[in-house]
Design a protein around this motif. Structure first.
Motif, mmCIF file in Angstrom:
data_model
loop_
_atom_site.group_PDB
_atom_site.id
_atom_site.type_symbol
_atom_site.label_atom_id
_atom_site.label_comp_id
_atom_site.label_asym_id
_atom_site.label_seq_id
_atom_site.Cartn_x
_atom_site.Cartn_y
_atom_site.Cartn_z
ATOM 1 N N ALA A 154 0.854 -1.195 0.000
ATOM 2 C CA ALA A 154 0.000 0.000 0.000
ATOM 3 C C ALA A 154 0.886 1.239 0.000
ATOM 4 O O ALA A 154 1.933 1.263 0.646
ATOM 5 C CB ALA A 154 -0.916 0.005 1.220
ATOM 6 N N VAL A 155 0.450 2.254 -0.736
ATOM 7 C CA VAL A 155 1.197 3.515 -0.824
ATOM 8 C C VAL A 155 0.289 4.645 -0.341
ATOM 9 O O VAL A 155 -0.863 4.749 -0.760
ATOM 10 C CB VAL A 155 1.657 3.782 -2.277
ATOM 11 C CG1 VAL A 155 2.416 5.103 -2.360
ATOM 12 C CG2 VAL A 155 2.526 2.637 -2.771
ATOM 13 N N TYR A 156 0.826 5.455 0.540
ATOM 14 C CA TYR A 156 0.030 6.527 1.167
ATOM 15 C C TYR A 156 0.631 7.894 0.849
ATOM 16 O O TYR A 156 1.852 8.045 0.854
ATOM 17 C CB TYR A 156 -0.002 6.343 2.685
ATOM 18 C CG TYR A 156 -0.609 5.034 3.115
ATOM 19 C CD1 TYR A 156 -1.968 4.924 3.366
ATOM 20 C CD2 TYR A 156 0.192 3.902 3.259
ATOM 21 C CE1 TYR A 156 -2.532 3.718 3.741
ATOM 22 C CE2 TYR A 156 -0.361 2.681 3.649
ATOM 23 C CZ TYR A 156 -1.715 2.600 3.891
ATOM 24 O OH TYR A 156 -2.275 1.413 4.267
ATOM 25 N N HIS A 157 -0.239 8.862 0.607
ATOM 26 C CA HIS A 157 0.203 10.233 0.308
ATOM 27 C C HIS A 157 -0.305 11.194 1.390
ATOM 28 O O HIS A 157 -1.467 11.134 1.757
ATOM 29 C CB HIS A 157 -0.392 10.712 -1.023
ATOM 30 C CG HIS A 157 0.161 10.007 -2.221
ATOM 31 N ND1 HIS A 157 -0.030 8.664 -2.466
ATOM 32 C CD2 HIS A 157 0.908 10.471 -3.266
ATOM 33 C CE1 HIS A 157 0.579 8.330 -3.602
ATOM 34 N NE2 HIS A 157 1.153 9.408 -4.110
ATOM 35 N N ASP A 178 4.606 7.235 1.617
ATOM 36 C CA ASP A 178 5.077 6.029 2.319
ATOM 37 C C ASP A 178 4.637 4.802 1.532
ATOM 38 O O ASP A 178 3.490 4.729 1.089
ATOM 39 C CB ASP A 178 4.461 5.911 3.721
ATOM 40 C CG ASP A 178 4.991 6.947 4.698
ATOM 41 O OD1 ASP A 178 5.018 8.139 4.349
ATOM 42 O OD2 ASP A 178 5.367 6.552 5.824
ATOM 43 N N ARG A 179 5.540 3.861 1.388
ATOM 44 C CA ARG A 179 5.200 2.579 0.760
ATOM 45 C C ARG A 179 5.404 1.482 1.795
ATOM 46 O O ARG A 179 6.482 1.357 2.382
ATOM 47 C CB ARG A 179 6.089 2.330 -0.457
ATOM 48 C CG ARG A 179 5.809 1.019 -1.203
ATOM 49 C CD ARG A 179 6.749 0.855 -2.387
ATOM 50 N NE ARG A 179 6.614 1.955 -3.322
ATOM 51 C CZ ARG A 179 5.723 1.999 -4.326
ATOM 52 N NH1 ARG A 179 4.930 0.970 -4.538
ATOM 53 N NH2 ARG A 179 5.649 3.055 -5.115
ATOM 54 N N PHE A 212 -2.433 1.042 7.539
ATOM 55 C CA PHE A 212 -1.933 -0.223 6.977
ATOM 56 C C PHE A 212 -2.310 -1.407 7.864
ATOM 57 O O PHE A 212 -2.708 -2.467 7.370
ATOM 58 C CB PHE A 212 -0.413 -0.128 6.798
ATOM 59 C CG PHE A 212 0.173 -1.250 5.978
ATOM 60 C CD1 PHE A 212 -0.238 -1.468 4.664
ATOM 61 C CD2 PHE A 212 1.159 -2.077 6.501
ATOM 62 C CE1 PHE A 212 0.321 -2.500 3.897
ATOM 63 C CE2 PHE A 212 1.721 -3.110 5.742
ATOM 64 C CZ PHE A 212 1.297 -3.317 4.439
ATOM 65 N N ILE A 213 -2.217 -1.235 9.154
ATOM 66 C CA ILE A 213 -2.539 -2.353 10.055
ATOM 67 C C ILE A 213 -4.029 -2.690 9.918
ATOM 68 O O ILE A 213 -4.430 -3.845 10.009
ATOM 69 C CB ILE A 213 -2.130 -2.029 11.516
ATOM 70 C CG1 ILE A 213 -1.741 -3.303 12.261
ATOM 71 C CG2 ILE A 213 -3.213 -1.317 12.281
ATOM 72 C CD1 ILE A 213 -0.383 -3.838 11.949
ATOM 73 N N ASP A 214 -4.836 -1.656 9.671
ATOM 74 C CA ASP A 214 -6.264 -1.875 9.449
ATOM 75 C C ASP A 214 -6.489 -2.658 8.151
ATOM 76 O O ASP A 214 -7.338 -3.560 8.088
ATOM 77 C CB ASP A 214 -6.971 -0.513 9.347
ATOM 78 C CG ASP A 214 -8.263 -0.465 10.124
ATOM 79 O OD1 ASP A 214 -8.197 -0.577 11.368
ATOM 80 O OD2 ASP A 214 -9.323 -0.326 9.485
ATOM 81 N N GLU A 215 -5.732 -2.315 7.133
ATOM 82 C CA GLU A 215 -5.832 -3.051 5.867
ATOM 83 C C GLU A 215 -5.417 -4.503 6.057
ATOM 84 O O GLU A 215 -6.018 -5.421 5.478
ATOM 85 C CB GLU A 215 -4.940 -2.395 4.797
ATOM 86 C CG GLU A 215 -5.425 -1.031 4.370
ATOM 87 C CD GLU A 215 -4.790 -0.588 3.057
ATOM 88 O OE1 GLU A 215 -4.786 -1.367 2.100
ATOM 89 O OE2 GLU A 215 -4.297 0.559 3.012
ATOM 90 N N ARG A 271 -6.168 6.237 0.647
ATOM 91 C CA ARG A 271 -4.775 6.253 1.097
ATOM 92 C C ARG A 271 -4.124 7.616 0.878
ATOM 93 O O ARG A 271 -2.923 7.745 0.996
ATOM 94 C CB ARG A 271 -3.966 5.190 0.352
ATOM 95 C CG ARG A 271 -4.469 3.770 0.544
ATOM 96 C CD ARG A 271 -3.427 2.766 0.114
ATOM 97 N NE ARG A 271 -3.916 1.394 0.261
ATOM 98 C CZ ARG A 271 -4.287 0.633 -0.775
ATOM 99 N NH1 ARG A 271 -4.220 1.109 -2.004
ATOM 100 N NH2 ARG A 271 -4.704 -0.602 -0.572
ATOM 101 N N ARG A 272 -4.932 8.596 0.541
ATOM 102 C CA ARG A 272 -4.366 9.913 0.245
ATOM 103 C C ARG A 272 -5.139 10.952 1.062
ATOM 104 O O ARG A 272 -6.370 10.987 1.023
ATOM 105 C CB ARG A 272 -4.522 10.178 -1.250
ATOM 106 C CG ARG A 272 -3.799 11.392 -1.787
ATOM 107 C CD ARG A 272 -4.182 11.631 -3.240
ATOM 108 N NE ARG A 272 -3.378 10.837 -4.163
ATOM 109 C CZ ARG A 272 -2.328 11.311 -4.846
ATOM 110 N NH1 ARG A 272 -1.953 12.561 -4.690
ATOM 111 N NH2 ARG A 272 -1.664 10.543 -5.681
#
Lengths: 157, 684
Positions: free
Chosen positions: B304-307, B412-413, B498-501, B676-677
Motif C-alpha cells: 500500500a502507498v500513502y500520500h 510512504d510505501r 496499513f494495520i487496518d488493511e 490512502r491519500r
C-alpha cells in the motif's frame, strides 16, 4: 481623513480616519480597543465580531462610514449587560478558552444568538456559531457554555 | 538548587545557572514575596495548552500554597538562566514535573526551617498548609510572607522530600484555567496587540509565485496614500510602512511590482511524483532485522502507498512581530515558541551581544508548531533596523498561509506478508519526504530523519522481520517545518491505516487484530477502554462506520475511535471517543480540553487540509480556499482518562496523530473504499 463621532460601549468616541476604514482597524489602531481580533480580513473567521445595534457584524469588512448613529458594542463592553456577564461566567465555568484568540468573536456571536433565541437548540448553535473559527478546537465546550448560559438566563443553574 | 535573598523575598531556582543545567530544561524560578504571594517565572510559552495552569498546580502542591496565591510571570529572554525556553514536542509538563516539585519542596523546607528556628522547635513538629507554617503542639503559626526573608538566608536542601501521590491536594484535581478571565473580556494582550509609543505598521508584498524575487518596483502610487511613510525594497518583498494598518494595506495594493520567475516553480504533481519514485528505491536504514531480506524475498507481499499533503498551520493569530532596533539594543514584542533561538538569531542578524536583544514574549494566539520558526521575527527586525521607530509587521491571513513553513508532503510505501494466522512475518516501510532535522541540525543528520521515522522505526506491533527506510527528498526553494504531531503524526496515519488493511486481509476484526499484536499493557489498556467507550461491537446502519487507531507517542498512550456517515461526497464525523493514558494527569480538565481540541485539529486536516502548488503559485490563501473545521462540523468527543501514577507524559499532540487514521479506517468501514491519500474529502 474625516472626523466621525461614533457610539462605542456606551460612550461617544471621536475618530479621525479615512471613511472606508474597516471598524476592526478603527478599534485596534485608533481607539485602543484591541479585543476584536484580526484573523482573516475577509469576513471568513469571525474573530473580529462586534455588535452594531445588537447585530453581530464582522468588523474587518464593516467600514467606519457605515456606522452612523448606530450603537457599537465590542468585547470590552460585553460585560456591561447581564447577558454578557452570564456568558462570560459560563465560558469560565466550562473552561472554553485555550489560546483564547477567537473567543472575543465567539462570545459576541453567542451573545447575539442568546438575545434572539434564549433557549437555542444544537442546530441553532450550529447556525449562529459556524462563522466563528476556533483552531484550538474548543467547539464542544463553546456549545456546552452556550447551553449553560441559556439555562442561567432562565434562572436555572 | 539555589536560594537567594533579593529585594526582600525568598527566591528558589531549580538550577544554578550553569550551562549544563540550563540545558537540562530546569526552567523554574520561584519567588515568595514578603506579602506571602508567590511568583512563578514561566519559561514556557502559553499557547492554549494550559501550561501556566498545570505548572502552577505542580509548584503549589509541593509548596503548600493555594493556587490563588501564585502569579505567573513570563520569563525574560535569558538563555543562561532559563535554557532554550522552547515550547514544543509535548514536553512542558513531562520535563518540568520533577524539577518544579523539587523547587516547591525546597522552598517549603526552608520556610519550615526558619519557623522552627524562631520557635526553637524541631522542624518535623511543624506542618504547612495554605501558605502557613504551623506548630500544632503550641498553636503557633507564621505566614510564608513573614518567613520569606529569613528563610532566604538558609541553605537550600539538596534533596528535599517530595509528597507521595496520596498526599496530593492539587495535582490530579480537575482545575479551571487560571488565566481564563482575560480571555473572556478581551483584555489578554497577544503579540499582535503590542503598541509601543511611535509604532508604525509594516506590510510586505510577496511574489504570487513562491520563490519569485523583486525585479522592479514602482512605489509612487503607494507613497501617495495618506499615512504611508516609507516603502522598502527587499530581496524577496516590498515593504510598506504606514501610520496605521489600513493605510499600509492600501499602500501595499498600490505598489506596482514586477517579480522574477521563480528559479524552481513548484508543482504539486511533480512533488508527489518525485516522492513516489523515491519509495521505489532503497533509502537510509532506520531499522532492519537480520532475516528481513529472506522473509521479503518469497513474493506474495501486500502493498500500500500513502500520500500526505503539505499543510499550513493557520493559527488564529496570524504571524506578526513588533521590533525596535537601536544602535545598542533590539527590543521585540511577539509570541514565540522559541524565545532562546529567536534571541540568538536576532543577535546574529544585528551583530549585537545576546543580552542586547530583549524579547517580551506574549501569550500566543495559537501556534501548532508555526511559532517554532523565527522567520517572522527576523523579517520584522530586517525592516525595523532601517527605520528609527518601532515597527509592527503583520502578516495578513493570505501572507500567513502562503508564507508558512509547511508540514512536509510525504509518500510512504508499505509491504507486508502475513502468516496463515494473519501475523506479519515480514514488513518493509519506505518513507520519502523532506527532512526538517537535516535543515535544522545538519550535523546530526546521517541519512535517517529521526523525526520522520518516529513511531515507524519501532512500531508498537510485534513484527517478526522488518525493514524501515527513509529517503530524503527536498523540494527546491521550499522550507518545511514542524506541525502539531510532528513525525508521529505522519507515521501514525500510514501505520494505523496499513494495520487496518492487514486486519481486513486477514479477515479479522481490526481491534482484535491489533490486540493480538501488542505487548504493552498500557497500550492494551487504552485500546480496551476506547472499545467499551464507543460500543465497538454493536453494528451500525449502512453508510456509517467506525474506525480505530492506537499509538504510543510523547511518552503517553492513546486510542481513538471515529464514527462517520459517508454520502454525497461528504464525510460527516458523527462522534469520536478517545482513551488516553498520559501517566499522572496534573489537570484532568486540561487533559480533556487538549484531547478534544487535538482531535478536532487532526480531523480538520484529515478532511480538507491541503496546500497545493500550480506552476509555482500556492493555490490556497484564506479560510475559503484552506477550509478548517467549524462548529457545525465538529463532533462530540468522549474522553476516557486512564487513572495512572506513572510519570506524566505529553498530551497536546497525541490525539491529533490518531485522528486521520481513525477517520480513514472509519470511511473504509462505512464504504468499503480504502482512501490512502489525505485529505480524504478530496478523494471521495
Amino acid at each position: 481623513m474625516s472626523i466621525f463621532h461614533i457610539s462605542i460601549n456606551g460612550k461617544v468616541r471621536r475618530v479621525d480616519a479615512e471613511p472606508e476604514t474597516p471598524m476592526l482597524w478603527v478599534l485596534r489602531d485608533e481607539l485602543d480597543l484591541p479585543g476584536a481580533r484580526f484573523g482573516c480580513g475577509a469576513g471568513l473567521c469571525g474573530a473580529c465580531t462586534i455588535h452594531v445595534d445588537g447585530a453581530p457584524l464582522r468588523a474587518c469588512i464593516t467600514p467606519l462610514n457605515a456606522i452612523g448613529a448606530s450603537k457599537v458594542t465590542t468585547i470590552e463592553g460585553l460585560g456591561d449587560t447581564r447577558l454578557g456577564r452570564i456568558l462570560q461566567e459560563a465560558w469560565l465555568a466550562e473552561d472554553v478558552a485555550q489560546c483564547g484568540y477567537c473567543q472575543s468573536g465567539q462570545l459576541m456571536s453567542a451573545a447575539s444568538l442568546l438575545a434572539a433565541t434564549p433557549a437555542p437548540s444544537d442546530e441553532d448553535i450550529d447556525q449562529a456559531m459556524s462563522g466563528n473559527i476556533c483552531r484550538c478546537g474548543a467547539y464542544p465546550r463553546i456549545r456546552k457554555a452556550i447551553h449553560r448560559a441559556a439555562n442561567a438566563l432562565r434562572g436555572k443553574s | 538548587m539555589s536560594g537567594l535573598a533579593v529585594g526582600g523575598g525568598l527566591y528558589v531556582a531549580a538550577a544554578t545557572p550553569t550551562k549544563a543545567q540550563a540545558q537540562a530544561v530546569l526552567n523554574a524560578f520561584v519567588r515568595i514575596k514578603p506579602d506571602g504571594s508567590v511568583g512563578l517565572t514561566l519559561a514556557r510559552a502559553e499557547m492554549g495548552q494550559g501550561v501556566s495552569t498545570s505548572l502552577t498546580m505542580i509548584l503549589a502542591e509541593e509548596l503548600d500554597v493555594p493556587l490563588s496565591r501564585v502569579s505567573i510571570e513570563q520569563a525574560p529572554s535569558d538563555i543562561a538562566r532559563y535554557g532554550a525556553q522552547a515550547t514544543g514536542g509535548s514536553t512542558s509538563v513531562a520535563s518540568s514535573y520533577e524539577a518544579l516539585r523539587k523547587v516547591g519542596a525546597a522552598a517549603r523546607e526552608m520556610l519550615v526551617a526558619e519557623a522552627a528556628a524562631r520557635w526553637g522547635v524541631a522542624p518535623d513538629t511543624c506542618e504547612t498548609r495554605d501558605g502557613l507554617v504551623r506548630h500544632p503542639a503550641s498553636g503557633r503559626g507564621l505566614t510564608y510572607g513573614d518567613l520569606a526573608e529569613g528563610a532566604a538566608q538558609r541553605p537550600p536542601p539538596p534533596s528535599p522530600a517530595l509528597k507521595t501521590p496520596d498526599q496530593f491536594r492539587i495535582i490530579g484535581k480537575p482545575t479551571t484555567r487560571l488565566d481564563g478571565r482575560a480571555r473572556v473580556d478581551g483584555s489578554v494582550r497577544y503579540g499582535i496587540d503590542a503598541a509601543p509609543p511611535g509604532v508604525r505598521i509594516a506590510l510586505a508584498a510577496y511574489s504570487p509565485k513562491f520563490g519569485g524575487k523583486v525585479e522592479r518596483v514602482d512605489e509612487r502610487e503607494a507613497l501617495k496614500v495618506a499615512g504611508v511613510s516609507k516603502v522598502l525594497r527587499l530581496d524577496d518583498s516590498v515593504v510598506v510602512i504606514a501610520r496605521n494598518t489600513f493605510a499600509a494595506l492600501k499602500g501595499r495594493e498600490a505598489l506596482k511590482i514586477t517579480w522574477t520567475e521563480p528559479e524552481h516553480p513548484i508543482d504539486t504533481k511533480a512533488v508527489f511524483a518525485a516522492l513516489e519514485a523515491a519509495t521505489r528505491t532503497p533509502g537510509a536504514t532506520a531499522a532492519q532485522t537480520s532475516g528481513v531480506e529472506a522473509a521479503l524475498a518469497g513474493g506474495g507481499l501486500y502493498e500500500a502507498v500513502y500520500h500526505q499533503p503539505f499543510l499550513a498551520h493557520a493559527p488564529m493569530e496570524p504571524m506578526n512581530c513588533v521590533a525596535q532596533v537601536r544602535a545598542d539594543l533590539c527590543e521585540i514584542w511577539t509570541g514565540t515558541q522559541v524565545m532562546g533561538a529567536a534571541q540568538k538569531a536576532v543577535a546574529t542578524a544585528l551583530s549585537l551581544p545576546l543580552d542586547k536583544v530583549v524579547i517580551h514574549n506574549r501569550p500566543l494566539g495559537g501556534a501548532f508548531g508555526r511559532r517554532l520558526e523565527p522567520d517572522a521575527i527576523l523579517a520584522c527586525v530586517e525592516v525595523a533596523r532601517q527605520v528609527d521607530h518601532p515597527v509592527k509587521m503583520i502578516w495578513t491571513r493570505e501572507d500567513d498561509i502562503r508564507r508558512d513553513r509547511f508540514r512536509p508532503a510525504y509518500v510512504d510505501r508499505l509491504e507486508a506478508r502475513l502468516d496463515a494466522d494473519g501475523r506479519p512475518l515480514a514488513w518493509r516501510h519506505r518513507i520519502a519526504g523532506s527532512s526538517i532535522i537535516a535543515r535544522l541540525y545538519p550535523q546530526a543528520f546521517k541519512g535517517v530523519d529521526a523525526d520522520a521515522v518516529e513511531c515507524a522505526q519501532n512500531p508498537i506491533y510485534r513484527l517478526r522481520e522488518r525493514q524501515v527506510e527513509f529517503n530524503r527528498v527536498e523540494t527546491p526553494g521550499l522550507t518545511t517545518s514542524w506541525w502539531r504531531g510532528v513525525g508521529a503524526l505522519r507515521s501514525t496515519f500510514v501505520l494505523e491505516s496499513f494495520i487496518d488493511e492487514l486486519a481486513v486481509k486477514a479477515g479479522q476484526d481490526p481491534a482484535a487484530f491489533r490486540r493480538g499484536l501488542i505487548d504493552d499493557p498500557r497500550l492494551a489498556g487504552v485500546l480496551d477502554r476506547v472499545l467499551a467507550l464507543m460500543n465497538w461491537s454493536t453494528p451500525l446502519p449502512a453508510g456509517r462506520g467506525r474506525g480505530l487507531a492506537i499509538q504510543h507517542a510523547f511518552k503517553s498512550y492513546g486510542a481513538m475511535i471515529v464514527e462517520v456517515s459517508v454520502g454525497q461526497g461528504r464525510i460527516k464525523v458523527d462522534k469520536v471517543g478517545c482513551a488516553v493514558d498520559c501517566g499522572l494527569a496534573i489537570n484532568p480538565r486540561g487533559v480533556e480540553a487538549q484531547v478534544q481540541g487535538g482531535a478536532l485539529f487532526g480531523l480538520s486536516a484529515a478532511l480538507t487540509g491541503e496546500i497545493t502548488f500550480a506552476e509555482g503559485a500556492i493555490e490556497q490563501s484564506n479560510f475559503d480556499s484552506y477550509p478548517v473545521m467549524r462548529m457545525n462540523e465538529a463532533p462530540s468527543i468522549a474522553v476516557a482518562l486512564i487513572d495512572s501514577q506513572a510519570a506524566p507524559g505529553g498530551l497536546g499532540e497525541l490525539p491529533t496523530i490518531l485522528a486521520a487514521p481513525a477517520l480513514a479506517n472509519a470511511v473504509a468501514a462505512a464504504t468499503g473504499r480504502r482512501l490512502r491519500r489525505l485529505p480524504l474529502e478530496a478523494q471521495l
